[in-house]
Design a protein around this motif. Structure first.
Motif, PDB file in Angstrom:
ATOM      1  N   MET A  53      15.235  25.643   2.731  1.00  0.00           N
ATOM      2  CA  MET A  53      16.424  25.025   3.313  1.00  0.00           C
ATOM      3  C   MET A  53      16.654  23.639   2.713  1.00  0.00           C
ATOM      4  N   ARG A  54      17.915  23.285   2.591  1.00  0.00           N
ATOM      5  CA  ARG A  54      18.296  21.905   2.326  1.00  0.00           C
ATOM      6  C   ARG A  54      18.570  21.245   3.673  1.00  0.00           C
ATOM      7  N   VAL A  55      17.859  20.175   3.941  1.00  0.00           N
ATOM      8  CA  VAL A  55      17.945  19.531   5.246  1.00  0.00           C
ATOM      9  C   VAL A  55      18.266  18.052   5.070  1.00  0.00           C
ATOM     10  N   ALA A  56      19.247  17.564   5.791  1.00  0.00           N
ATOM     11  CA  ALA A  56      19.539  16.130   5.851  1.00  0.00           C
ATOM     12  C   ALA A  56      18.986  15.592   7.161  1.00  0.00           C
ATOM     13  N   VAL A  57      18.126  14.582   7.071  1.00  0.00           N
ATOM     14  CA  VAL A  57      17.505  13.973   8.251  1.00  0.00           C
ATOM     15  C   VAL A  57      18.068  12.560   8.396  1.00  0.00           C
ATOM     16  N   VAL A  58      18.711  12.281   9.529  1.00  0.00           N
ATOM     17  CA  VAL A  58      19.432  11.027   9.738  1.00  0.00           C
ATOM     18  C   VAL A  58      18.729  10.219  10.823  1.00  0.00           C
ATOM     19  N   ALA A  59      18.356   8.973  10.489  1.00  0.00           N
ATOM     20  CA  ALA A  59      17.695   8.102  11.468  1.00  0.00           C
ATOM     21  C   ALA A  59      17.943   6.652  11.118  1.00  0.00           C
ATOM     22  N   GLY A  60      18.048   5.822  12.126  1.00  0.00           N
ATOM     23  CA  GLY A  60      18.228   4.394  11.915  1.00  0.00           C
ATOM     24  C   GLY A  60      16.950   3.734  11.421  1.00  0.00           C
TER      25      GLY A  60
ATOM     26  N   LEU B 109      27.118  13.276   3.350  1.00  0.00           N
ATOM     27  CA  LEU B 109      26.487  14.486   3.871  1.00  0.00           C
ATOM     28  C   LEU B 109      27.097  15.736   3.252  1.00  0.00           C
ATOM     29  N   GLY B 110      28.409  15.717   3.080  1.00  0.00           N
ATOM     30  CA  GLY B 110      29.069  16.872   2.478  1.00  0.00           C
ATOM     31  C   GLY B 110      28.591  17.138   1.065  1.00  0.00           C
ATOM     32  N   GLU B 111      28.364  16.076   0.299  1.00  0.00           N
ATOM     33  CA  GLU B 111      27.872  16.243  -1.066  1.00  0.00           C
ATOM     34  C   GLU B 111      26.464  16.815  -1.097  1.00  0.00           C
ATOM     35  N   LEU B 112      25.662  16.491  -0.090  1.00  0.00           N
ATOM     36  CA  LEU B 112      24.310  17.051  -0.031  1.00  0.00           C
ATOM     37  C   LEU B 112      24.337  18.540   0.276  1.00  0.00           C
ATOM     38  N   ALA B 113      25.393  19.015   0.910  1.00  0.00           N
ATOM     39  CA  ALA B 113      25.549  20.429   1.275  1.00  0.00           C
ATOM     40  C   ALA B 113      24.311  20.986   1.959  1.00  0.00           C
TER      41      ALA B 113
ATOM     42  N   ASP C 232      21.838  22.873   4.661  1.00  0.00           N
ATOM     43  CA  ASP C 232      21.894  24.014   5.564  1.00  0.00           C
ATOM     44  C   ASP C 232      21.769  23.560   7.017  1.00  0.00           C
ATOM     45  N   LEU C 233      21.175  22.382   7.204  1.00  0.00           N
ATOM     46  CA  LEU C 233      20.928  21.874   8.551  1.00  0.00           C
ATOM     47  C   LEU C 233      20.900  20.353   8.502  1.00  0.00           C
ATOM     48  N   VAL C 234      21.427  19.717   9.548  1.00  0.00           N
ATOM     49  CA  VAL C 234      21.312  18.271   9.737  1.00  0.00           C
ATOM     50  C   VAL C 234      20.395  18.031  10.931  1.00  0.00           C
ATOM     51  N   VAL C 235      19.418  17.145  10.759  1.00  0.00           N
ATOM     52  CA  VAL C 235      18.577  16.685  11.866  1.00  0.00           C
ATOM     53  C   VAL C 235      18.972  15.257  12.167  1.00  0.00           C
ATOM     54  N   SER C 236      19.392  14.982  13.386  1.00  0.00           N
ATOM     55  CA  SER C 236      19.910  13.666  13.763  1.00  0.00           C
ATOM     56  C   SER C 236      19.040  13.051  14.840  1.00  0.00           C
ATOM     57  N   ASP C 237      18.537  11.829  14.566  1.00  0.00           N
ATOM     58  CA  ASP C 237      17.773  11.092  15.564  1.00  0.00           C
ATOM     59  C   ASP C 237      18.618  10.883  16.822  1.00  0.00           C
ATOM     60  N   VAL C 238      17.957  10.873  17.965  1.00  0.00           N
ATOM     61  CA  VAL C 238      18.661  10.853  19.242  1.00  0.00           C
ATOM     62  C   VAL C 238      19.516   9.603  19.420  1.00  0.00           C
ATOM     63  N   ILE C 239      19.086   8.442  18.905  1.00  0.00           N
ATOM     64  CA  ILE C 239      19.917   7.252  19.062  1.00  0.00           C
ATOM     65  C   ILE C 239      20.757   6.972  17.820  1.00  0.00           C
ATOM     66  N   THR C 240      20.588   7.768  16.786  1.00  0.00           N
ATOM     67  CA  THR C 240      21.448   7.656  15.602  1.00  0.00           C
ATOM     68  C   THR C 240      22.391   8.845  15.641  1.00  0.00           C
ATOM     69  N   ALA C 241      23.244   8.843  16.646  1.00  0.00           N
ATOM     70  CA  ALA C 241      24.060  10.017  16.946  1.00  0.00           C
ATOM     71  C   ALA C 241      25.070  10.337  15.854  1.00  0.00           C
ATOM     72  N   ALA C 242      25.224   9.436  14.874  1.00  0.00           N
ATOM     73  CA  ALA C 242      26.172   9.678  13.793  1.00  0.00           C
ATOM     74  C   ALA C 242      25.860  10.959  13.038  1.00  0.00           C
ATOM     75  N   GLY C 243      24.589  11.283  12.911  1.00  0.00           N
ATOM     76  CA  GLY C 243      24.223  12.492  12.175  1.00  0.00           C
ATOM     77  C   GLY C 243      24.800  13.745  12.797  1.00  0.00           C
ATOM     78  N   GLY C 244      24.686  13.847  14.117  1.00  0.00           N
ATOM     79  CA  GLY C 244      25.223  15.011  14.794  1.00  0.00           C
ATOM     80  C   GLY C 244      26.736  15.069  14.739  1.00  0.00           C
ATOM     81  N   LEU C 245      27.384  13.906  14.890  1.00  0.00           N
ATOM     82  CA  LEU C 245      28.841  13.875  14.826  1.00  0.00           C
ATOM     83  C   LEU C 245      29.340  14.259  13.435  1.00  0.00           C
ATOM     84  N   ALA C 246      28.687  13.730  12.400  1.00  0.00           N
ATOM     85  CA  ALA C 246      29.086  14.083  11.039  1.00  0.00           C
ATOM     86  C   ALA C 246      28.876  15.561  10.769  1.00  0.00           C
ATOM     87  N   ALA C 247      27.782  16.122  11.290  1.00  0.00           N
ATOM     88  CA  ALA C 247      27.544  17.560  11.128  1.00  0.00           C
ATOM     89  C   ALA C 247      28.673  18.361  11.755  1.00  0.00           C
ATOM     90  N   GLU C 248      29.116  17.956  12.938  1.00  0.00           N
ATOM     91  CA  GLU C 248      30.226  18.666  13.585  1.00  0.00           C
ATOM     92  C   GLU C 248      31.505  18.557  12.754  1.00  0.00           C
TER      93      GLU C 248
END
Length: 408
Positions: free
Chosen positions: A19-26, A104-108, A110-126
């Protein structure tokens, strides 16, 4: 605690290969380091993670073999109200999501993992229509219908009076909870998302079972995966010579942590006077210190896993990362909690039996607590029981693969 969501079975794993995974955290170490640790687990499993975090940790992540890029938008802008936690978390997250969606789109992934207080990751995934998973690098902090508010440090009430107390406390905090939900909805709408979304497919609760609290409403998809720890240095601090116990002091890395812990420890913990003869003190810290260092002590940045293998006691600020790391080593603690979630964590560890809590920090309080924990084997026994709970956690990489293979 109801049984957490079961881990995936081998047959349910994602069948698309690596999998290609983007992990987002502050950039806060309590969030960036668990994200780095998770990336290393993905690498070990043959996946291809990319970490998006603060610029100060990019070289560290890359040195560990992780592809890393700067997370845009971390700095506040004019009009940000950091005194309003909801605005800080949701409004800034929406702005950051818009700033990072192209990257994030350029990374393409398969899954984004977003830290709970860095909610931008989840919003960008949506925004991109990508599946995402939330990483909680601490116990589950959701409000519960069966618990006092998280942060109070209170055990769940018992009996009619105890339950009435918890009901009253939940009512007093309900207004803030509702305000946060409104702020989140407004932030979502502001970037073109519906007021509410499906949420993450899974939630990785990266803690030990001993630090969780039984609740009647454990959320579906939340899985305890064990603590995620990363050592930011290869340096090993040598423990001073001696035959007595080793006391490790680890001041909090959080901006809300108690101040002066290292200085008070170095001044008040003296072998043959307030410590047993031959005792040694090691202060493990990310930043420097101007305090004089006595001959029985050493101060610096070094691998904490190495120090904990020699430790008889840890004095720390109550941040989840250090507490969980210490429990995994089976070592008891004296905890001097600061703000944030440290009061909650400290009280949970005290109730579990592995630690003494002191507040406020004074030399007398510190030396009394240290002497008590060193002299009482029940603290170490409780820490070892907490350590043994790691046997029941689930592999976070398998949970993430399952999230892609089985959305709900």
């Amino acid at each position: 605690m109801r049984d957490p969501a079961p881990g995936p079975t081998p047959g349910s794993l994602w069948q698309g290969g690596a999998m290609r995974v983007a992990v987002v955290a502050g950039p806060d170490p309590g969030h960036a380091f668990p994200a780095i640790a998770l990336c290393l687990k993905f690498l070990a499993a043959g996946d291809a993670p990319t970490l998006l975090t603060g610029a100060q940790w990019l070289a560290t992540a890359r040195a560990a073999g992780i592809d890393a890029s700067e997370l845009a938008g971390l700095d506040p802008v004019d009009g940000d109200d950091d005194a309003d936690a909801g605005a800080k978390m949701h409004r800034r997250a929406a702005r950051m999501a818009a700033s990072n969606v192209a990257q994030l789109g350029e990374l393409a992934p398969d899954l984004v993992v977003s830290d709970v207080i860095t909610a931008a990751g989840g919003l960008a995934a949506e925004l991109l229509g990508l599946p995402w998973v939330e990483l909680d690098p601490h116990p589950l902090y959701d409000p519960s219908s069966g618990l006092p508010p998280v942060g109070s440090g209170l055990a769940p009430g018992v009996g009619v009076r105890g339950r009435a107390r918890d009901t009253l406390l939940r009512a007093l905090t309900a207004r803030s909870v509702r305000k946060g939900l409104r702020q989140r909805a407004q932030a979502r709408v502001g970037i073109g998302l519906p007021r509410s979304g499906p949420g993450p497919r899974r939630r990785l609760i990266a803690t030990l079972p001993a630090l969780e609290v039984a609740r009647p409403d454990w959320p579906a998809g939340a899985v305890i995966v064990g603590p995620l720890h990363f050592e930011p240095t290869a340096t090993v601090l040598d423990v001073p010579e001696g035959a007595g116990p080793v006391v490790v002091v680890a001041p909090s890395t959080a901006v809300t942590g108690a101040t002066g812990l290292a200085e008070v420890a170095l001044e008040s913990l003296v072998p043959g006077r307030t410590l047993p003869a031959g005792a040694r003190v090691v202060v493990s810290r990310l930043d420097g210190s101007s305090a004089p260092v006595p001959p029985w002590a050493v101060v610096g940045l070094g691998r904490q896993d190495h120090l904990l293998a020699h430790a008889d006691l840890v004095i720390c600020g109550g941040g989840h990362g250090m507490v969980a790391k210490t429990l995994l080593a089976g070592v008891p603690m004296v905890i001097v909690p600061g703000g944030g979630d440290q009061w909650e964590i400290a009280n949970r560890v005290v109730r579990q039996g592995s630690a003494r809590l002191i507040r406020p920090l004074t030399p007398d309080a510190l030396t009394t607590a240290v002497a008590d924990v060193l002299a009482s084997p029940e603290y170490r026994d409780a820490a070892r029981r907490a350590r043994d709970g790691i046997e029941s956690v689930v592999d976070p990489v398998r949970v993430c693969h399952d999230a892609v293979a089985s959305p709900r």
